[in-house]
Enzyme design. Sequence first.
Site, mmCIF file in Angstrom:
data_model
loop_
_atom_site.group_PDB
_atom_site.id
_atom_site.type_symbol
_atom_site.label_atom_id
_atom_site.label_comp_id
_atom_site.label_asym_id
_atom_site.label_seq_id
_atom_site.Cartn_x
_atom_site.Cartn_y
_atom_site.Cartn_z
ATOM 1 N N HIS A 95 4.628 1.950 -8.043
ATOM 2 C CA HIS A 95 3.642 0.862 -8.043
ATOM 3 C C HIS A 95 2.759 0.934 -9.285
ATOM 4 O O HIS A 95 2.444 -0.088 -9.902
ATOM 5 C CB HIS A 95 2.750 0.951 -6.802
ATOM 6 C CG HIS A 95 3.455 0.778 -5.504
ATOM 7 N ND1 HIS A 95 3.698 1.827 -4.653
ATOM 8 C CD2 HIS A 95 3.978 -0.317 -4.906
ATOM 9 C CE1 HIS A 95 4.319 1.388 -3.576
ATOM 10 N NE2 HIS A 95 4.520 0.087 -3.703
ATOM 11 N N GLY A 110 0.799 -1.211 0.000
ATOM 12 C CA GLY A 110 0.000 0.000 0.000
ATOM 13 C C GLY A 110 0.834 1.263 0.000
ATOM 14 O O GLY A 110 2.025 1.239 -0.298
#
Length: 298
Positions: free
Chosen positions: A52, A46
């Site tokens: 990402h 996260g």
Amino acid sequence: MHPISAIMAIIHIIEMKVFSKIAELQNALFDARKEGKTIGLVPTMGALHEGHASLVRRSVADNDITVVSVFVNPTQFNDKNDLKNYPRTLDADCRLLEVCGADYVLAPTVEEMYPTPDKRQFEYPPVSTVMEGAHRPGHFNGVCQVVSRLFYIVRPGKAYFGEKDWQQIAVIKAMVGHLGLNVTIVECPIVRDDDGLARSSRNTLLSPAERAIAPNIYKALSESVKYAESHSLKETHDKVVSDINAIDGLDVEYFSIVNGDTLQDVAQWEDSDYIVGCITVYCGKTPIRLIDHIKYKG
């Protein structure tokens, strides 16, 4: 069907689904697999950023279905404060993932991921025992626990990892070989900010003053490549360490110049055709632990 209803139906079809329960994700993947669809996995903890996002976009381009896990894995933290302070931004993460085209997000609780304690032990010397392995005891064991579990849950054909965590990729590849898993590990390039700082979830923990000095890490690494052309390996090593430590607020934990295949230290440039410098630096008063690396040869 009314045009608006048709549009809503299309939106529903392409809407990203978020699962907190493993069995529900597996049911969705079972249907996709029956249809012969290929599945890619992007494991994350996260606090997602452009690094990402680049992994997710790569998986979307390569596969029919992309699964992203968002799970702060407690077993890979050897510092309880580090685990406590790790940024958690699930709502923002899901907004980014939907824009990137992810199909499914797995965001389980710790109890869902580990209904019983995971007592499996993974060790792959020398790649798992040097550098991060030496400075963060148990870290790679925890990484292997959660990544192997994700591989068993999702059964992806490909899994995507960023090269910022360069040593981690070597450890995961060793684990895949050891367990005989049928998954291809796809390495994706580091994404950097304009000033050179490698994108990292931990960057969000930096104060403005700390963020201003952090790019000196990559600056020293980059400048050392040219310096290495006319200086010994030890001289290059010492220059990088001294240049970074000369910046108030930066403190080198280790800088290892290693064989890129074995991750073992090399003594001189002639020792290998593939040489990488790996560094970890503490930034600020908190401090925040930042990692990076540079390729010298290969």
